[in-house]
Design an enzyme around this catalytic site. Structure first.
Site, mmCIF file in Angstrom:
data_model
loop_
_atom_site.group_PDB
_atom_site.id
_atom_site.type_symbol
_atom_site.label_atom_id
_atom_site.label_comp_id
_atom_site.label_asym_id
_atom_site.label_seq_id
_atom_site.Cartn_x
_atom_site.Cartn_y
_atom_site.Cartn_z
ATOM 1 N N ASN A 7 0.878 -1.171 0.000
ATOM 2 C CA ASN A 7 0.000 0.000 0.000
ATOM 3 C C ASN A 7 0.914 1.219 0.000
ATOM 4 O OD1 ASN A 7 -1.478 2.290 0.851
ATOM 5 N ND2 ASN A 7 -3.045 1.011 1.784
ATOM 6 N N GLU A 34 -3.911 1.863 -2.915
ATOM 7 C CA GLU A 34 -3.979 3.312 -2.673
ATOM 8 C C GLU A 34 -3.032 4.084 -3.583
ATOM 9 O OE1 GLU A 34 -5.474 5.230 1.020
ATOM 10 O OE2 GLU A 34 -4.255 3.669 1.962
ATOM 11 N N ASP A 145 -3.862 -4.964 1.053
ATOM 12 C CA ASP A 145 -4.155 -4.332 2.335
ATOM 13 C C ASP A 145 -5.547 -4.808 2.750
ATOM 14 O OD1 ASP A 145 -4.809 -2.748 4.479
ATOM 15 O OD2 ASP A 145 -4.526 -0.838 3.450
ATOM 16 N N ASN A 147 -6.898 -4.546 5.802
ATOM 17 C CA ASN A 147 -7.508 -3.756 6.864
ATOM 18 C C ASN A 147 -8.169 -4.644 7.914
ATOM 19 O OD1 ASN A 147 -7.053 -0.893 6.747
ATOM 20 N ND2 ASN A 147 -8.124 -0.889 4.781
ATOM 21 N N ASP A 217 -1.439 -6.241 6.157
ATOM 22 C CA ASP A 217 -1.091 -6.495 4.755
ATOM 23 C C ASP A 217 -0.720 -7.974 4.644
ATOM 24 O OD1 ASP A 217 -0.819 -3.560 3.513
ATOM 25 O OD2 ASP A 217 -0.051 -3.573 5.575
ATOM 26 N N ASP A 246 2.614 4.705 5.185
ATOM 27 C CA ASP A 246 2.442 4.165 6.530
ATOM 28 C C ASP A 246 2.425 2.642 6.537
ATOM 29 O OD1 ASP A 246 0.043 4.369 5.141
ATOM 30 O OD2 ASP A 246 -1.142 5.039 6.845
ATOM 31 N N HIS A 247 2.485 2.025 5.348
ATOM 32 C CA HIS A 247 2.549 0.565 5.223
ATOM 33 C C HIS A 247 3.934 0.136 4.752
ATOM 34 C CE1 HIS A 247 -1.902 -0.351 5.254
ATOM 35 N NE2 HIS A 247 -1.923 0.951 5.022
#
Length: 255
Positions: A7, A34, A145, A147, A217, A246-247
């Site tokens: 991501n 993303e 991802d 989530n 992930d 941030d991943h």
């Protein structure tokens, strides 16, 4: 063969990071989430210069998914068949004998919200589609991802990330287990039972430095691929770079 997921949290911002990472890690297939780019702005020429073919489905500002590969993709599918959705969250393609499905799973915002209900409907639609894909493609990899943190050991604090919290709620984890029930396994756990291994850290509160993260992930792989699997990893290094996503990238290596 290295099959990776990342991501990137805006390809417009993170393209130099992606280019560096592709040169250094050289995945054969890379699933991106993303991307946050309209298709007309996707940097396929820059990626082609690094030896990658690209298939993608994007939209301005939000969502967006892509598959990069050393070999051309075939049988490309965008979106979940039969599920009407304007959000660009799904792309699938075939590479040799491998079917790869890239998911950017809905976040859900908060338990009980409309976005949470949408997440559960979306995951149910994914399950129905993957059940048919599983019959068509013995070698199936579903990555991205998610989530969803699969278990307490995939969170930095189970007291915070509990049955009533978004990303770890009972219903979300049950939906993930339903996907695994199709004959898919969390391939990272083929190689490591260790707790405290994360792929996402909030930008706030020095979360990365303090290792306050979640493992959301994932690379789910057909159980039949297990004899061919040679390793799996979370690549923390790009999270240390300037203006990072941030991943962190994750990958599975198979023969």
């Amino acid at each position: 063969m290295r099959i990776a997921s990342w991501n990137v949290n805006s390809l417009n911002v993170r393209l130099p990071h992606l280019e560096q990472w592709l040169r250094e890690r050289a995945p054969d297939v890379a699933a991106l989430q993303e991307t946050k780019l309209e298709d007309s702005r996707f940097p396929d020429d820059a990626l082609a210069a690094l030896g990658y073919h690209s298939v993608f489905a994007g939209q301005k500002t939000y969502n967006g998914v892509a598959l990069l590969s050393r070999m051309p993709a075939t049988d490309v599918q965008i979106g979940i068949p039969g599920f009407e959705d304007e959000q660009r969250r799904v792309i699938a393609a075939t590479f040799g004998d491998l079917r790869v499905v890239n998911l950017y799973v809905v976040n859900g915002h908060s338990v009980g919200s409309e976005k949470y209900a949408y997440k559960l409907r979306w995951l149910d639609a994914v399950h129905g589609w993957l059940a048919s894909e599983r019959l068509r493609w013995p070698n199936l990899v579903v990555l991205g991802d998610f989530n969803i943190a699969p278990a307490d050991r995939d969170t930095h604090d189970p007291a915070i990330w509990n049955d009533d919290s978004i990303l770890t709620s009972t219903a979300e984890r049950a939906a993930l287990r339903r996907l695994e029930g199709l004959g898919l396994a969390d391939s990272y756990r083929w190689f490591s039972d260790e707790a405290g291994q994360f792929s996402w850290w909030d930008y706030r509160a020095a979360a990365f430095r303090r290792n306050l993260g979640l493992r959301i992930d994932l690379v789910l792989a057909s159980e039949g691929l297990r004899p061919r699997a040679t390793g799996a990893a979370i690549d923390r290094e790009p999270r240390t770079w300037e203006r990072p996503s941030d991943h962190a990238p994750v990958w599975l290596d198979i023969d």
